[in-house]
Write an enzyme that holds these catalytic residues in place. Sequence first.
Site: not given
Length: 477
Positions: A250, A165, A279
């Site tokens: 990532d 994802f 985030k």
Amino acid sequence: MKNIPVQEIKPAGNGETFDIKALLAAREPERYSLHTHYLNEMMVKVLQTIGYDVGFKSGQGQYLFDRNDARYLDLLSGWGVFAIGRNHPLLRETLTSVLASDLPNLVQMDVSVLAGLLAERLLGFVPFLDKVFFCNSGTEAVEAAIKFARRATGRPGIVYCEHAFHGLSYGSLSLNGDQIFREGFGDTLPGCHAVPFNDLAALEKALAKHDIAAFIVEPVQGKGVNLPDDGYLAGVQALCRKYGTLFVADEIQTGLGRTGKFLAIEHWGVEPDMVLVAKALSGGHVPVGAVLSRKGIFEKVFSRMDRAVVHGSTFAKNDLAMAAGLATLEVIEREQLVEKAARNGERLLTFFQGLADRYELVRTVRGKGLMIGIEFGAPRSLKLKASWTLLETVNTGLFCQLITIPLFKEHKILVQVAGHASHTVKLLPTLVIDDGDCDWIERAFETVIADSHKVPGAVWSLGKTLADHAMKARAAK
């Protein structure tokens, strides 16, 4: 739940004071009707169906409080955004100070001191990289990495992992390993190819044609908390160097202490060409993402003065976002949250492994630090197997809701599954949880998992209700 008629919001004027707190208090009873009328009605239906419509009104650190002042332990942390907890006083003071300083902000034909300071601070944690590109989110960081890799190498291809994802805008969507996010949205970016996670032979085959600009990988896959084999990431790095492909990590969910290291890649001793963070860097208030890169990549992208603005984002490097990032890093260091995540993560992983040893529905436990996945699987005993099969026939992964819903309703713990049709319940708490919170987690999970092994029982009655809802929803399509 009956919808309350949506009132017209009257703008402040004629000397009236705009009071956001008063407006919020006055319109709180319309929380769900506003969203049903103007926003995502399906999300409201989901919350009401599974009983999560409690109306959270405040948050502090690792805790949420509902409309009745009941306290909940948040093990989602906004999908990892609130690493330092909600409404941290240092972060709030920092943002208030910036707002009070009348800074020019986003002049565009100037450069920001705060952006320079945040870049310097970030690279202090990642000394093998040289440059930082700021953006507004994780998906924007992925988009930038795709462009930078293609420009720097002159190659078209991007390789990613199955079950990955990386975001939901078109470039990052093209690198997602879950088909449900793509359905109905047409063609995605050409030149993107998936390989299995933990499969070096498949990766080498994909890179061998020398047309792949970058291989992007989550060090720990967020959608299942899937860990790399011990030699996998080192093998990835070696293959990328061999074939001239850029290695992109990532770390949007795994970074900034989540796994008990500042970056998850530190567990395996690798040094990618680009690292993506977002985030947690925001502190939960002002979105911010970043691409940390080798200098040579930047020099290929921003190669001349007329290319100084060849890639950017209007609100990137805004003062509030940069200050939020600086304050977040300060809290992480000052409160030793990386070390705390490692310590509490080890305790919880040991506990959950004990559950796997004692309960047949718990198949396996995976994780690093405070990123933990508890995978459930088909039981051996006949009574449990029959009930499990019924749920799985109706909807793959439905069993996990028999764990998450009682945790929420009976134990005031907010947690969810690791992805669509997943059998893994995922813990992603704030890094500030303490021993008392770990006690709370252990008591609650022990009780709910023990109850799930009682047939018949309250948990399986809930399962029948959920199965009925799922079949009615399917029939209504």
